[in-house]
Structures are given as structure tokens and as C-alpha cells.
Design a protein around this motif. Structure first.
Motif, PDB file in Angstrom:
ATOM      1  N   ASP A  52      39.865  36.334  45.609  1.00  0.00           N
ATOM      2  CA  ASP A  52      39.913  36.303  47.070  1.00  0.00           C
ATOM      3  C   ASP A  52      39.254  37.541  47.672  1.00  0.00           C
ATOM      4  O   ASP A  52      38.555  37.451  48.692  1.00  0.00           O
ATOM      5  CB  ASP A  52      41.364  36.205  47.551  1.00  0.00           C
ATOM      6  N   LEU A  53      39.495  38.708  47.068  1.00  0.00           N
ATOM      7  CA  LEU A  53      38.900  39.943  47.566  1.00  0.00           C
ATOM      8  C   LEU A  53      37.374  39.908  47.465  1.00  0.00           C
ATOM      9  O   LEU A  53      36.668  40.308  48.397  1.00  0.00           O
ATOM     10  CB  LEU A  53      39.445  41.140  46.772  1.00  0.00           C
ATOM     11  N   VAL A  54      36.875  39.406  46.331  1.00  0.00           N
ATOM     12  CA  VAL A  54      35.428  39.341  46.130  1.00  0.00           C
ATOM     13  C   VAL A  54      34.795  38.355  47.094  1.00  0.00           C
ATOM     14  O   VAL A  54      33.739  38.613  47.673  1.00  0.00           O
ATOM     15  CB  VAL A  54      35.111  38.973  44.669  1.00  0.00           C
ATOM     16  N   LEU A  72      26.527  37.029  41.117  1.00  0.00           N
ATOM     17  CA  LEU A  72      26.855  38.106  42.046  1.00  0.00           C
ATOM     18  C   LEU A  72      28.354  38.383  42.062  1.00  0.00           C
ATOM     19  O   LEU A  72      28.789  39.525  41.879  1.00  0.00           O
ATOM     20  CB  LEU A  72      26.369  37.750  43.445  1.00  0.00           C
ATOM     21  N   ARG A  73      29.126  37.315  42.280  1.00  0.00           N
ATOM     22  CA  ARG A  73      30.565  37.523  42.415  1.00  0.00           C
ATOM     23  C   ARG A  73      31.215  37.893  41.079  1.00  0.00           C
ATOM     24  O   ARG A  73      32.206  38.630  41.047  1.00  0.00           O
ATOM     25  CB  ARG A  73      31.203  36.277  43.027  1.00  0.00           C
ATOM     26  N   GLY A  74      30.642  37.419  39.986  1.00  0.00           N
ATOM     27  CA  GLY A  74      31.144  37.837  38.682  1.00  0.00           C
ATOM     28  C   GLY A  74      30.912  39.322  38.452  1.00  0.00           C
ATOM     29  O   GLY A  74      31.793  40.032  37.939  1.00  0.00           O
ATOM     30  N   THR A  75      29.730  39.805  38.841  1.00  0.00           N
ATOM     31  CA  THR A  75      29.417  41.230  38.701  1.00  0.00           C
ATOM     32  C   THR A  75      30.328  42.085  39.579  1.00  0.00           C
ATOM     33  O   THR A  75      30.858  43.116  39.134  1.00  0.00           O
ATOM     34  CB  THR A  75      27.949  41.495  39.084  1.00  0.00           C
ATOM     35  N   VAL A  76      30.528  41.642  40.825  1.00  0.00           N
ATOM     36  CA  VAL A  76      31.404  42.392  41.734  1.00  0.00           C
ATOM     37  C   VAL A  76      32.841  42.403  41.214  1.00  0.00           C
ATOM     38  O   VAL A  76      33.546  43.414  41.302  1.00  0.00           O
ATOM     39  CB  VAL A  76      31.347  41.795  43.152  1.00  0.00           C
ATOM     40  N   THR A  77      33.270  41.301  40.624  1.00  0.00           N
ATOM     41  CA  THR A  77      34.623  41.233  40.068  1.00  0.00           C
ATOM     42  C   THR A  77      34.792  42.224  38.918  1.00  0.00           C
ATOM     43  O   THR A  77      35.803  42.936  38.839  1.00  0.00           O
ATOM     44  CB  THR A  77      34.936  39.813  39.570  1.00  0.00           C
ATOM     45  N   VAL A  78      33.803  42.270  38.038  1.00  0.00           N
ATOM     46  CA  VAL A  78      33.863  43.225  36.921  1.00  0.00           C
ATOM     47  C   VAL A  78      33.910  44.656  37.451  1.00  0.00           C
ATOM     48  O   VAL A  78      34.696  45.491  36.973  1.00  0.00           O
ATOM     49  CB  VAL A  78      32.666  43.026  35.972  1.00  0.00           C
ATOM     50  N   LEU A  79      33.063  44.968  38.429  1.00  0.00           N
ATOM     51  CA  LEU A  79      33.050  46.299  39.012  1.00  0.00           C
ATOM     52  C   LEU A  79      34.387  46.630  39.673  1.00  0.00           C
ATOM     53  O   LEU A  79      34.853  47.772  39.619  1.00  0.00           O
ATOM     54  CB  LEU A  79      31.921  46.424  40.038  1.00  0.00           C
TER      55      LEU A  79
END
Length: 263
Positions: A52-54, A72-79
Motif C-alpha cells: 500500500d505504501l509503495v 518499478l514497484r518491486g524495486t521500491v519495495t526492496v529499497l
């Protein structure tokens, strides 16, 4: 190299001290356990709400097709996970010391007394001690963040980025971890953060010999809980070396120490 071994020796002496005084070791783990539970709950919440945050942070990708939206969202989630974990690691000691401020100050006092006492103690109300500790912890975290950004970009240098830079990272972490832990004993003596940094820079090998092994140990899950009381005891012994003569401040080159305002 003698200072390097001496720093590690203070780490071991601190652990032996609390083991010989089992009551202090047991009570000393309580603030670390409380902090660990709070951090674990926060990390669980981060995992639960990460998607939800991502999605909230990347509304511009709502209409993107596969696979770009997922990448994109997978990368942001990992970060987000890595950033949350890193924040937990670098703030754990500071928060634990704040939660256990009265106990750890008493522990440092007992260690000092067992070594001959302290000649000059600055007495402050508890609220004032907590305020100073919180202020100093924020300053330390800002310095850690600045060094972290610099080391991140240096990590892209071929070869050195994969060898020298990680070693420098552990040294930086060890230096600031030592600053956090010695704060308990040195704050009792009225020595401010800027002066504590100067003292540690003057005995860099001593500081790193204590802080770097402890940083590596703290990376192991739950180890910080068991080692925290001994780490505070060892940092108190280390502080006595930084400020010789039974913990009294000794001016260097005629320059007086900068002491906390007792008002």
C-alpha cells in the motif's frame, strides 16, 4: 596496534564485568528486549503495509503496463525493506540507551566505582539527561547518514567499492557506535558530544578496536540484546582510558574540555 588490542580488551572486560555481576546483566537486557519488541512490531507493520505504501508513493505508475509497473514497484519495495532494516540497525543502540537511561547510568556508575570512582560528576535531572541524550543521538545519526551517502556513491568505484569501501563502512559504524555507548559514562562527567568526538579521534585505534568488533556482533540477530549491558560496561572502562586519572578530564595542549551546561 597496542591501542587496537586494548579497545577489544575493553569490550571483553565489559562482558566479563556484567557476567560477574549477574543482576546487572539481567536487568541490562530489559531495555534492549523492549526496544527489540518495538522494532520487530514496526518491521512487521512495514512488511504488512509495504504494498500500500509503495502504491501510494508511485501513483504515476498506475497505468503502466507489464512488466514496468512490477519492476518499478518491486524495486521500491526492496529499497523500502532495506531502508527500514538499515534504520532499525543504526538507531537500535540509541533507542535502547534512551529507554534504559536510568539503568545504564547506574550501571556505568557501578563500573566506575569498582575502578576507583569518578572525581567530578555533573548531576542533572532525569528529564535533562534524556533531552541531552536524544539531542546527541540525533546528531550522531545525522553524521552516520552523511557518511552513509558518501560511502554509497564511493561503492560504485571499481574494485575499491567492493573491498575498501565496505571496510571503511564498518570503521565508520564502529566509531559512532562507540560514541553512543561512551555517552553514558562521559555525559556523567559533563563532556559534550563534540569533545567526545575529539577524544575518540585522538585515540582512533582504541575506538575502532572496541567499536568495529561490536558492530559486527550486533549484525547477528538477538546478539545486541545479550551484549548491550556488557557493551555499556566496556564503554565505561574505555571512557576512563580516554579521560585518565580516575575519569577526570585532562586538558590537552591547554585546551579545556567542553562540558554540558548543568542548568
Amino acid at each position: 596496534m597496542r591501542d587496537l588490542g586494548a579497545g577489544f580488551g575493553y569490550l571483553m572486560k565489559g562482558q566479563r564485568w556484567v557476567l560477574r555481576h549477574g543482576r546487572w546483566w539481567g536487568f541490562g537486557m530489559l531495555p534492549a528486549l523492549i526496544t527489540l519488541v518495538l522494532y520487530a512490531a514496526a518491521l512487521v507493520g512495514l512488511v504488512a503495509w509495504a504494498d500500500d505504501l509503495v502504491a501510494w508513493a508511485t501513483p504515476f505508475a498506475d497505468d503502466w503496463g507489464s512488466p514496468w509497473q512490477g519492476l518499478l514497484r518491486g524495486t521500491v519495495t526492496v529499497l523500502l525493506y532495506v531502508g527500514g532494516l538499515f534504520l532499525a540497525v543504526v538507531t537500535f543502540t540509541a533507542v535502547t540507551l534512551l529507554v534504559g537511561q536510568p539503568f545504564y547510568e547506574s550501571l556505568a556508575e557501578k563500573v566506575d566505582d569498582s575502578e576507583g570512582g569518578v572525581g567530578d560528576v555533573v548531576e542533572l535531572p532525569l528529564w535533562r539527561e534524556l533531552l541531552i541524550s536524544a539531542r546527541d543521538s540525533i546528531r550522531v545519526l545525522i553524521w552516520v547518514a552523511l557518511f552513509g551517502v558518501a560511502l554509497f556513491f564511493l561503492g560504485f568505484i571499481p574494485v575499491a567499492g567492493q573491498t575498501v569501501v565496505p571496510a571503511l563502512g564498518f570503521c565508520v559504524s564502529g566509531f559512532f557506535l562507540t560514541a553512543e555507548l561512551t555517552a553514558v559514562a562521559l555525559q556523567r562527567r559533563g563532556v559534550e558530544l563534540r569533545e567526545r568526538f575529539r577524544l575518540q579521534r585522538g585515540r582512533m585505534l582504541l575506538t575502532l578496536g572496541f567499536g568495529v568488533p561490536l558492530t559486527l556482533l550486533f549484525l547477528v540477530p538477538l546478539v545486541a540484546v545479550f551484549l548491550m549491558p556488557g557493551a555499556v560496561a566496556g564503554a565505561t572502562l574505555l571512557s576512563r582510558d580516554l579521560l585518565p586519572a580516575a575519569g577526570e578530564a585532562v586538558p590537552e595542549n591547554g585546551k579545556p574540555f567542553i562540558r554540558a551546561d548543568p542548568a
